[in-house]
Scaffold this active site. Structure first.
Site, PDB file in Angstrom:
ATOM      1  N   HIS A 108      28.968  21.964 -24.962  1.00 15.74           N
ATOM      2  CA  HIS A 108      28.466  22.559 -26.203  1.00 15.74           C
ATOM      3  C   HIS A 108      29.438  23.634 -26.677  1.00 15.74           C
ATOM      4  O   HIS A 108      29.773  24.536 -25.919  1.00 15.74           O
ATOM      5  CB  HIS A 108      27.087  23.189 -25.985  1.00 15.74           C
ATOM      6  CG  HIS A 108      25.990  22.177 -25.924  1.00 15.74           C
ATOM      7  ND1 HIS A 108      24.668  22.505 -26.060  1.00 15.74           N
ATOM      8  CD2 HIS A 108      26.023  20.838 -25.756  1.00 15.74           C
ATOM      9  CE1 HIS A 108      23.927  21.418 -25.973  1.00 15.74           C
ATOM     10  NE2 HIS A 108      24.728  20.390 -25.777  1.00 15.74           N
TER      11      HIS A 108
ATOM     12  N   TYR B 220      18.009  29.638 -29.535  1.00 18.07           N
ATOM     13  CA  TYR B 220      17.318  30.845 -29.079  1.00 18.07           C
ATOM     14  C   TYR B 220      16.536  31.355 -30.282  1.00 18.07           C
ATOM     15  O   TYR B 220      17.137  31.785 -31.270  1.00 18.07           O
ATOM     16  CB  TYR B 220      18.330  31.901 -28.614  1.00 18.07           C
ATOM     17  CG  TYR B 220      18.993  31.563 -27.286  1.00 18.07           C
ATOM     18  CD1 TYR B 220      20.051  30.668 -27.211  1.00 18.07           C
ATOM     19  CD2 TYR B 220      18.545  32.147 -26.096  1.00 18.07           C
ATOM     20  CE1 TYR B 220      20.650  30.361 -25.990  1.00 18.07           C
ATOM     21  CE2 TYR B 220      19.144  31.848 -24.872  1.00 18.07           C
ATOM     22  CZ  TYR B 220      20.186  30.960 -24.829  1.00 18.07           C
ATOM     23  OH  TYR B 220      20.779  30.654 -23.624  1.00 18.07           O
TER      24      TYR B 220
ATOM     25  N   PRO C  41      16.715  35.246 -17.498  1.00 21.19           N
ATOM     26  CA  PRO C  41      17.501  34.041 -17.802  1.00 21.19           C
ATOM     27  C   PRO C  41      18.016  33.939 -19.235  1.00 21.19           C
ATOM     28  O   PRO C  41      18.699  32.971 -19.567  1.00 21.19           O
ATOM     29  CB  PRO C  41      16.517  32.899 -17.498  1.00 21.19           C
ATOM     30  CG  PRO C  41      15.171  33.505 -17.616  1.00 21.19           C
ATOM     31  CD  PRO C  41      15.298  34.948 -17.243  1.00 21.19           C
TER      32      PRO C  41
ATOM     33  N   LYS D 174      22.935  33.479 -17.042  1.00 21.02           N
ATOM     34  CA  LYS D 174      24.010  34.057 -16.238  1.00 21.02           C
ATOM     35  C   LYS D 174      23.843  33.957 -14.722  1.00 21.02           C
ATOM     36  O   LYS D 174      24.785  34.216 -13.974  1.00 21.02           O
ATOM     37  CB  LYS D 174      24.192  35.549 -16.605  1.00 21.02           C
ATOM     38  CG  LYS D 174      24.718  35.776 -17.989  1.00 21.02           C
ATOM     39  CD  LYS D 174      26.195  35.414 -18.067  1.00 21.02           C
ATOM     40  CE  LYS D 174      26.644  35.147 -19.471  1.00 21.02           C
ATOM     41  NZ  LYS D 174      27.164  33.813 -19.713  1.00 21.02           N
TER      42      LYS D 174
ATOM     43  N   TYR E  44      28.612  35.149 -23.632  1.00 23.70           N
ATOM     44  CA  TYR E  44      27.822  33.946 -23.380  1.00 23.70           C
ATOM     45  C   TYR E  44      28.687  32.847 -22.763  1.00 23.70           C
ATOM     46  O   TYR E  44      28.292  32.208 -21.780  1.00 23.70           O
ATOM     47  CB  TYR E  44      27.174  33.462 -24.679  1.00 23.70           C
ATOM     48  CG  TYR E  44      26.117  32.406 -24.450  1.00 23.70           C
ATOM     49  CD1 TYR E  44      24.811  32.767 -24.117  1.00 23.70           C
ATOM     50  CD2 TYR E  44      26.422  31.054 -24.530  1.00 23.70           C
ATOM     51  CE1 TYR E  44      23.846  31.813 -23.872  1.00 23.70           C
ATOM     52  CE2 TYR E  44      25.456  30.088 -24.285  1.00 23.70           C
ATOM     53  CZ  TYR E  44      24.171  30.475 -23.962  1.00 23.70           C
ATOM     54  OH  TYR E  44      23.211  29.533 -23.708  1.00 23.70           O
TER      55      TYR E  44
HETATM   56  C1  PHB Z   1      18.091  25.954 -19.192  1.00 22.33           C
HETATM   57  O1  PHB Z   1      18.515  24.940 -19.767  1.00 22.33           O
HETATM   58  O2  PHB Z   1      17.378  25.880 -18.181  1.00 22.33           O
HETATM   59  C2  PHB Z   1      18.461  27.290 -19.731  1.00 22.33           C
HETATM   60  C3  PHB Z   1      19.328  27.370 -20.800  1.00 22.33           C
HETATM   61  C4  PHB Z   1      19.657  28.616 -21.315  1.00 22.33           C
HETATM   62  C5  PHB Z   1      19.121  29.764 -20.758  1.00 22.33           C
HETATM   63  C6  PHB Z   1      18.256  29.682 -19.685  1.00 22.33           C
HETATM   64  C7  PHB Z   1      17.924  28.438 -19.161  1.00 22.33           C
HETATM   65  O3  PHB Z   1      19.426  30.973 -21.304  1.00 22.33           O
END
Ligand code: PHB
Ligand code: APR
Length: 381
Positions: free
Chosen positions: A72, A195, A281, A285, A372
Site C-alpha cells: 500500500h 482511519y 495499535p 507499530k 507511519y
Molecule cells: C490490522 O490490520 O490489524 C491493523 C492495521 C492498522 C492498524 C492496526 C491494526 O493501525
C-alpha cells in the site's frame, strides 16, 4: 546445556533474533511457552513497515511476503464526512505491506526448523537470572541453560521483565476505550486502510487479503463483542458508507495502553519487543518496533563476539530513542482519532483542526507519513 544467546519467547521478536544470529554464526536456543499451532494461528497485527519488509528480504524470507502481501502506497484519513489520502510513497519514498503477523511467524518458524536449530515449544516454569541462566521444563524434564546473554522476547505477559522489576522505571498510560476487532469473509471496502474519526468513536478499515476484511471499532475497554449485525451497522455509520459484509469468523476486544520500561537491559538480560514496551495499535507499530529492537540487538551481539562490547552497552539507550519516537506517534494518532468522552467538545474541535492541518499541510502530512511508513532501523551506536 550451554549456548551463546538464550532467547525466551518465540514470537516475532524472538524468532527474528534467532534468524539474525543464525546468519551471523552465533548460537541460540529459543524457548516458547505455547505450541507451534497456537503461535502460528494467533491473530495480531498486519502492517509491515518498509524496514520490516526489507528485513524479511535481508534474512532470505521475503518470498511469500512478496507473493501474498499487499503493498500500500497510501492511507486514508476520514473525518467530518470527507476523505483525504496521505500519499506515503510520494511523501517519503517508502510504503507499507499488509501481511499478517502470524504469516511472518510461520515463515520464521519454518526457516528455524529447516535449519535444525533448537526451538523448544511448550516449555513451562521458565526462570531467568541476570547472570545468564535460564531454567525451564520441557516434556516433564527440568533443564538449565547457561548463556552469555539472555534475550527477553517473551511479550508483555512474560517472565523476563518481572525478573528485573527492581531496577526498572515504568512509564505508562491507559486509554479509556478499547478496540473491537473483526475478521470477516468479505472483500475489503476500500483499496487502502481508512482511519475514520467520528463523533460516535474511531473506526479502522483494514484487510488481510482481497477476500478477507479486518475492521475495528472504538468501544468500551472491557466490553463483550457485539452481535455481528450491530457491528456492521456501526461500521456503516462511522465510515459513512455501506461497507461490504460477510461472515465474521473472529472477533475480540483489545485494551489500549502505552507502556515503556527503562532501561531495556540489566546485566546479561536484554529485553526486546512487547516485553519492554506496548503501544496502542493506532499507528500499527507493535510488530515493527519489536523488529527494530532485535535488529539492533543482533548487530550489537555480532560486535560483542568480535570483541567489541560497546553495542551491548549502548543497546538500551539506542533502542529507547526509537521506542519513544514510536510511542509519541502512536499516542498522537490515538489522541487525534478517538472520542475521549461525549462531553469533550473542546477536544473534538482540536482533533478536527489537527486532522485538517494534517491533510492540508504538506509538512504535517509528511510527518505522519514518515512515522507511519516507519523510521529506519538503526544498527549503529
Ligand atoms: C490490522 O490490520 O490489524 C491493523 C492495521 C492498522 C492498524 C492496526 C491494526 O493501525
Ligand atoms: N517462556 C517462554 N515463552 C513465553 C513466556 C515464557 N515464560 N511467556 C510468553 N512467552 C511467549 C508467548 O507465548 C509469545 O509467543 O513469548 C512470545 C512473545 O511474543 P509476542 O507477544 O508476539 O511479542 P513480540 O515477539 O515482542 O512481538 C511484538 O507486536 O504487534 C504487536 O503485540 C503484537 O505480538 C506482537 C508484538
Amino acid at each position: 546445556m550451554r549456548t551463546q544467546v538464550a532467547i525466551v519467547g518465540g514470537g516475532p521478536a524472538g524468532l527474528m533474533l534467532g534468524r539474525l544470529l543464525e546468519l551471523r554464526g552465533i548460537e541460540s536456543v529459543i524457548l516458547e511457552a505455547r505450541d507451534r499451532g497456537y503461535v502460528q494461528q494467533r491473530v495480531r497485527a498486519g502492517v509491515l513497515e518498509q524496514a520490516t519488509m526489507d528485513l524479511m528480504d535481508e534474512v532470505g524470507l521475503g518470498e511469500r511476503m512478496h507473493a501474498e502481501g499487499l503493498v500500500h502506497e497510501g492511507v486514508e484519513l476520514r473525518f467530518a464526512g470527507e476523505s483525504h489520502r496521505i500519499a506515503l510513497k510520494e511523501l517519503t519514498g517508502r510504503a507499507i505491506t499488509i501481511y499478517g503477523q502470524q504469516e511472518v511467524v510461520k515463515d520464521l518458524i519454518g526457516a528455524r526448523l529447516a535449519s535444525g536449530l533448537p526451538l523448544y515449544f511448550e516449555v513451562s516454569d521458565v526462570e531467568v537470572d541476570v547472570a545468564g541462566r535460564v531454567a525451564f521444563t520441557h516434556q516433564d524434564e527440568r533443564h538449565v541453560l547457561e548463556a552469555d546473554v539472555i534475550a527477553g522476547c517473551d511479550g508483555f505477559h512474560g517472565v523476563c521483565r518481572p525478573a528485573i522489576a527492581d531496577v526498572l522505571t515504568v512509564y505508562e498510560r491507559e486509554y479509556p476505550f478499547g478496540w473491537m476487532g473483526i475478521l470477516a469473509e468479505a472483500a475489503p471496502s476500500s483499496d487502502e486502510l481508512i482511519y475514520a474519526h467520528h463523533e460516535r468513536g474511531f473506526a479502522l478499515a483494514s484487510l488481510r487479503s482481497p477476500r478477507i476484511t479486518r475492521m475495528y471499532l472504538q468501544c468500551e475497554p472491557g466490553e463483550e463483542p457485539w452481535e455481528d449485525e450491530a457491528i456492521w451497522d456501526e461500521l456503516d455509520r462511522r465510515f459513512g458508507m455501506a461497507v461490504n459484509r460477510g461472515p465474521i469468523f473472529e472477533k475480540g476486544v483489545t485494551p489500549m495502553r502505552s507502556f515503556v520500561v527503562e532501561p531495556m537491559q540489566h546485566e546479561r538480560l536484554f529485553l526486546a519487543g512487547d516485553a519492554a514496551h506496548i503501544v496502542p495499535p493506532t499507528g500499527a507499530k507493535g510488530l515493527n518496533t519489536a523488529m527494530a529492537d532485535v535488529y539492533l540487538l543482533a548487530h550489537a551481539l555480532e560486535a560483542f563476539y568480535q570483541g567489541d562490547g560497546s553495542g551491548l552497552e549502548a543497546y538500551s539507550r539506542v533502542a529507547l530513542e526509537r521506542v519513544w519516537r514510536v510511542q509519541h506517534f502512536s499516542w498522537w494518532m490515538t489522541a487525534m482519532l478517538h472520542r475521549f468522552g461525549s462531553d469533550d467538545d473542546f477536544g473534538l474541535k482540536l482533533q478536527l483542526s489537527q486532522l485538517r492541518f494534517t491533510t492540508t499541510s504538506v509538512a504535517q502530512a509528511t510527518a505522519l507519513a514518515e512515522n507511519y511508513a516507519g523510521m529506519p532501523f538503526r544498527a549503529t551506536w
